[in-house]
Design a protein around this motif. Structure first.
Motif, short mmCIF file in Angstrom:
data_model
loop_
_atom_site.label_atom_id
_atom_site.label_comp_id
_atom_site.label_asym_id
_atom_site.label_seq_id
_atom_site.Cartn_x
_atom_site.Cartn_y
_atom_site.Cartn_z
N TYR A 139 -68.42 114.30 -32.78
CA TYR A 139 -68.76 114.35 -31.36
C TYR A 139 -68.38 115.74 -30.87
O TYR A 139 -67.30 116.24 -31.19
N LEU A 140 -69.27 116.34 -30.08
CA LEU A 140 -69.00 117.66 -29.55
C LEU A 140 -68.23 117.50 -28.25
O LEU A 140 -68.68 116.80 -27.33
N GLU A 141 -67.06 118.16 -28.18
CA GLU A 141 -66.22 117.98 -26.99
C GLU A 141 -66.64 118.94 -25.88
O GLU A 141 -66.71 120.15 -26.08
N VAL A 142 -66.89 118.36 -24.73
CA VAL A 142 -67.31 119.14 -23.57
C VAL A 142 -66.26 119.03 -22.48
O VAL A 142 -65.80 117.94 -22.14
N ASN A 143 -65.89 120.16 -21.96
CA ASN A 143 -64.95 120.23 -20.84
C ASN A 143 -65.80 120.22 -19.56
O ASN A 143 -66.08 121.25 -18.98
N GLY A 175 -72.82 112.67 -31.00
CA GLY A 175 -72.99 112.71 -29.55
C GLY A 175 -71.94 113.61 -28.94
O GLY A 175 -71.45 114.53 -29.57
N LEU A 176 -71.60 113.30 -27.69
CA LEU A 176 -70.66 114.13 -26.94
C LEU A 176 -69.38 113.37 -26.63
O LEU A 176 -69.35 112.14 -26.59
N MET A 177 -68.33 114.13 -26.41
CA MET A 177 -67.03 113.54 -26.07
C MET A 177 -66.44 114.34 -24.92
O MET A 177 -66.65 115.55 -24.81
N THR A 178 -65.70 113.66 -24.03
CA THR A 178 -64.94 114.39 -23.03
C THR A 178 -63.62 113.68 -22.74
O THR A 178 -63.49 112.47 -22.94
N VAL A 179 -62.65 114.47 -22.33
CA VAL A 179 -61.38 113.95 -21.82
C VAL A 179 -61.43 114.20 -20.31
O VAL A 179 -61.40 115.35 -19.87
N ALA A 180 -61.54 113.13 -19.55
CA ALA A 180 -61.69 113.28 -18.10
C ALA A 180 -60.37 113.69 -17.46
O ALA A 180 -59.30 113.40 -18.00
N PRO A 181 -60.43 114.37 -16.33
CA PRO A 181 -59.18 114.73 -15.65
C PRO A 181 -58.45 113.48 -15.14
O PRO A 181 -59.08 112.44 -14.91
N HIS A 182 -57.14 113.59 -15.01
CA HIS A 182 -56.37 112.48 -14.43
C HIS A 182 -56.40 112.60 -12.92
O HIS A 182 -55.78 113.49 -12.35
N LEU A 183 -57.14 111.72 -12.28
CA LEU A 183 -57.28 111.83 -10.82
C LEU A 183 -56.74 110.59 -10.12
O LEU A 183 -56.85 110.46 -8.92
N GLY A 184 -56.12 109.67 -10.89
CA GLY A 184 -55.58 108.48 -10.27
C GLY A 184 -56.63 107.40 -10.10
O GLY A 184 -56.54 106.36 -10.72
N ASP A 185 -57.63 107.67 -9.31
CA ASP A 185 -58.66 106.68 -9.03
C ASP A 185 -59.83 106.89 -10.00
O ASP A 185 -60.47 107.94 -9.99
N PRO A 186 -60.13 105.86 -10.83
CA PRO A 186 -61.21 106.02 -11.81
C PRO A 186 -62.57 106.31 -11.16
O PRO A 186 -63.42 106.96 -11.77
N GLU A 187 -62.74 105.86 -9.93
CA GLU A 187 -64.02 106.16 -9.26
C GLU A 187 -64.22 107.66 -9.10
O GLU A 187 -65.35 108.14 -9.07
N PHE A 193 -68.12 111.37 -16.10
CA PHE A 193 -68.79 110.56 -17.13
C PHE A 193 -70.31 110.66 -16.97
O PHE A 193 -71.05 110.75 -17.94
N ARG A 194 -70.74 110.62 -15.72
CA ARG A 194 -72.18 110.68 -15.46
C ARG A 194 -72.73 112.03 -15.93
O ARG A 194 -73.81 112.10 -16.50
N ALA A 195 -71.96 113.08 -15.70
CA ALA A 195 -72.40 114.42 -16.11
C ALA A 195 -72.48 114.51 -17.64
O ALA A 195 -73.40 115.13 -18.19
N LEU A 196 -71.52 113.90 -18.34
CA LEU A 196 -71.56 113.95 -19.81
C LEU A 196 -72.80 113.21 -20.32
O LEU A 196 -73.48 113.67 -21.24
N ARG A 197 -73.09 112.09 -19.69
CA ARG A 197 -74.27 111.32 -20.11
C ARG A 197 -75.56 112.13 -19.88
O ARG A 197 -76.45 112.16 -20.73
N ALA A 198 -75.62 112.81 -18.73
CA ALA A 198 -76.81 113.61 -18.44
C ALA A 198 -76.97 114.73 -19.47
O ALA A 198 -78.07 115.01 -19.94
#
Ligand SMILES: *Cc1c(COP(=O)(O)O)cnc(C)c1O
Length: 239
Positions: A139-143, A175-187, A193-198
């Motif tokens: 999986y290609l990691e995208v920041n 496919g692609l992989m990402t580590v999302a930022p820690h923002l507290g609220d998953p929303e 996540f939507r951007a990685l899917r796009a």
């Protein structure tokens, strides 16, 4: 059987699987399309065994220094079936040949240099005989969020990395992989996540490795095909 304290791994795994099923339900997806990788970093082999007994055979580790002894111990302790190790952390080029013989997938392909190293080390028929998975699923990691301290390519640099990886015989691009930022609220991480899917869709890639303890249900709603869950299964990592 080593004591795991009050930790009930099989109950935790069941709870995570239930939340995966609920998220799939909300998204109109089949739970069979989501692979749960149980992230065992920081925990001993006794817990890996408990996870395996609970049906988690996909295990995630992020450091070569930890993966190598753990994989060896799991194998020598007669764990059957053996787990499939997923490498999820930044892989240094000088660790490539140590790590490759142990892993079923690399989630953190993050540079053209790393592609070249894998090609050099694993290219050719000989490697196909020696490696458990050849070509290696990657999986290609995208920041996506462009965080300074994170590994992974920027969306702008993805085409170059993808081209190099697709040209490499030793690599199977999943496919692609990402580590999302820690923002507290998953929303608040949903747009990541939507951007990685796009991005994956724009490049014709099917698989998405995204979502951790704090946000895996949202990641599944946004199309994750692999979630990497540590704390919800194993509890807090020892400091
Ligand atoms: C540690 C780690 C995880 C799991 O994190 P939890 O919050 O424990 O679920 C997932 N992905 C990567 C890349 C990690 O390093």
């Amino acid at each position: 059987m080593a004591s795991t304290g009050t930790l009930d791994i099989s109950a935790n795994v069941a709870a995570v699987r239930a939340r995966i099923a609920e998220a799939c339900d909300r998204a109109g997806r089949d739970p069979a399309t989501v692979t749960l990788v149980a992230v065992s970093k920081g925990h001993p082999v006794a817990l890996v065994r408990a996870a395996a007994e609970a049906g988690c055979l996909d295990l995630g580790e992020n450091r070569a220094q930890e993966l190598l002894p753990k994989a060896a111990e799991a194998a020598s302790s007669g764990l059957i079936p053996l787990p499939r190790w997923h490498f999820i952390g930044h892989l240094q080029r000088n660790k490539v040949w140590d790590v490759l013989p142990h892993i079923a997938a690399l989630h953190s392909l993050d540079s053209v240099d790393l592609v070249r190293e894998i090609e050099q080390r694993a290219g050719g028929l000989d490697a196909g005989i020696r490696l458990p998975r050849y070509p290696l699923p990657c999986y290609l990691e995208v920041n996506v969020a462009g965080e300074a301290q994170k590994h992974g390519v920027t969306p702008d640099a993805l085409p170059d990395l993808l081209r190099a990886a697709q040209a490499c015989e030793a690599i199977e691009v999943r496919g692609l992989m990402t580590v999302a930022p820690h923002l507290g609220d998953p929303e608040r991480v949903r747009p990541v996540f939507r951007a990685l899917r796009a991005l994956a869709e724009a490049h014709g890639l099917d698989e998405l490795s995204m979502g951790m303890t704090e946000d895996y249900p949202v990641a599944i709603e946004e199309g994750a095909t692999v979630v990497r869950v540590g704390r919800a299964i194993f509890g807090a990592r020892p400091a």
